[in-house]
Structures are given as C-alpha cells and as structure tokens.
Design a protein around this motif. Structure first.
Motif, PDB file in Angstrom:
ATOM      1  N   GLN A  70       0.842  -1.202   0.000  1.00  0.00           N
ATOM      2  CA  GLN A  70       0.000   0.000   0.000  1.00  0.00           C
ATOM      3  C   GLN A  70       0.878   1.252   0.000  1.00  0.00           C
ATOM      4  O   GLN A  70       0.628   2.200  -0.753  1.00  0.00           O
ATOM      5  CB  GLN A  70      -0.905  -0.024   1.235  1.00  0.00           C
ATOM      6  N   HIS A  71       1.907   1.245   0.836  1.00  0.00           N
ATOM      7  CA  HIS A  71       2.805   2.398   0.890  1.00  0.00           C
ATOM      8  C   HIS A  71       3.691   2.482  -0.349  1.00  0.00           C
ATOM      9  O   HIS A  71       3.933   3.566  -0.888  1.00  0.00           O
ATOM     10  CB  HIS A  71       3.664   2.322   2.152  1.00  0.00           C
ATOM     11  N   ASN A  74       1.298   3.346  -3.217  1.00  0.00           N
ATOM     12  CA  ASN A  74       0.371   4.436  -2.881  1.00  0.00           C
ATOM     13  C   ASN A  74      -1.005   4.194  -3.503  1.00  0.00           C
ATOM     14  O   ASN A  74      -1.530   5.015  -4.267  1.00  0.00           O
ATOM     15  CB  ASN A  74       0.937   5.794  -3.325  1.00  0.00           C
TER      16      ASN A  74
END
Length: 214
Positions: A70-71, A74
C-alpha cells in the motif's frame, strides 16, 4: 481481456492473485498475504500498474504484505467487511506469535458490505459477503469470465476453518450455499490455498457440502 497469475506466498502457501486487464495493463492484487518483495518483482516482470489491493479477510496469511505494498504503490486497500477490523488490528501481534516478519499496519480505504461492483479497467467484479471463516469475509466474482475468488470460504474438497475467534461453522455453510452454490456450475474459483476447482465439482464431490445445494 482479463489475465490472472497466482503467486503462492509464505509458509502457508497462500494464493495471492495478480489480476490485470491485458489492454491497459492495470492490475489489482487479491490477498497479498506476504513476501512483498516477491510480489513487487512479479508485478514489475509483467509490466503492470497496480491500482488497488483487495482483501477477502483479515488473516495474516492474506493481509501480511498489504501494508508494505500500500505504501510502496500508494494505492487504496479495498475490503474486507468491517467486522474483520479486529483481525487487521492485531496483524503485528499474530505475526510475532507465528514467528513471521512483522508487517506494516494495513489502513483500509474502503470497507465492503456485499453487493458492490468493483472495476478494473473495463472489467466488473461483484462483491459477495460470505461470513463464517471470519465475520467480515468477502469474495469477488467476475461474471463475464466465470471466476470467483473465495478466499478461505471454499476450497477444492474442503471448506474454511471456523475454530478461530468469531468463526461460525453454520454461518460458513450458509455462505457457501447462498454465495457460491447460487453461481453457475461451470464457475471456476480461486481459493486462498490449493488448486482451482469449479462450483459444480464441489456440489458433487466436496464431502463437507456435497448434496446440500439448492
């Protein structure tokens, strides 16, 4: 055209599905359960652009890589149903208990309820709410290609465990009848572990649910 590559991850050999539109090369990952570097390498090798991470439920072996990815990309995290929040909240604790690498925390962007339609390029996926293995379990169904992602609800020859906190055996059986066996017999399903099967085969041969359809 819809394309799928199944990538088993972690010692649990959980089936993470990389799903993409062949024309746009836009992709989603269903149940990125661990080994984020392996999954990143697979996506890069296929030349895809990840648009979202979808979750059937909050167990470690299905959500372990979601926070990191997810990071990294993004992108939003979509699913599961909010009753599984307590599983996602204790991902790090459960990982430590199993001796797994401590994952990054997962921040769900959109909780699901069942009945929503998710898009990937031109392809549509129906969300089916199927509690029992966990209270917030969902599945994803693409009618055009006749494919269902069952997570840990239904397997080839087996069904999901219900001995975890807030599992419910009768609820799981009801979910299978309502959300899996209502689909055409030739529907293929990709489960969280093990080989692909069809709804019709399980109706006839799965010892936990065979003969109960209808």
């Amino acid at each position: 055209m819809l394309q799928v590559k199944i990538v088993p991850v972690t010692a649990f050999q959980q089936n993470c599905s990389i799903v993409w539109d062949a024309e746009s090369k836009e992709a989603i990952l269903i149940d990125a359960g661990g080994e984020p570097e392996k999954l990143k390498a697979e996506v890069e090798a296929l030349g895809l652009t990840v648009k979202a991470l979808w979750l059937t439920h909050g167990h470690l072996d299905h959500a372990g890589a979601v926070g990191a990815l997810q990071h990294y990309w993004n992108v939003p995290v979509i699913g599961p149903q909010k009753e599984d929040a307590f599983w996602l909240d204790q991902l790090q604790e459960v990982s430590a208990r199993y001796g797994f690498p401590i994952p990054e925390q997962v921040t769900v962007t959109q909780w699901l309820e069942g009945g929503e339609v998710l898009q990937l390029g031109q392809e549509s996926f129906e969300v089916r709410y199927a509690p029992g293995h966990t209270p917030g379990h969902v599945m994803f169904y693409n009618a055009k290609y006749g494919v269902l992602w069952t997570g840990d609800v239904l397997f080839k020859g087996s069904i999901g465990r219900t001995d975890f906190p807030r599992g419910n055996h009768q609820q799981l059986l009801d979910s299978i009848q309502r959300e899996c066996f209502s689909l055409p017999d030739d529907t293929q399903f990709i489960s969280g572990h093990g080989p692909i099967s069809t709804i019709g085969f399980e109706k006839q041969h799965n010892p936990f649910v065979a003969g109960q359809a209808g």
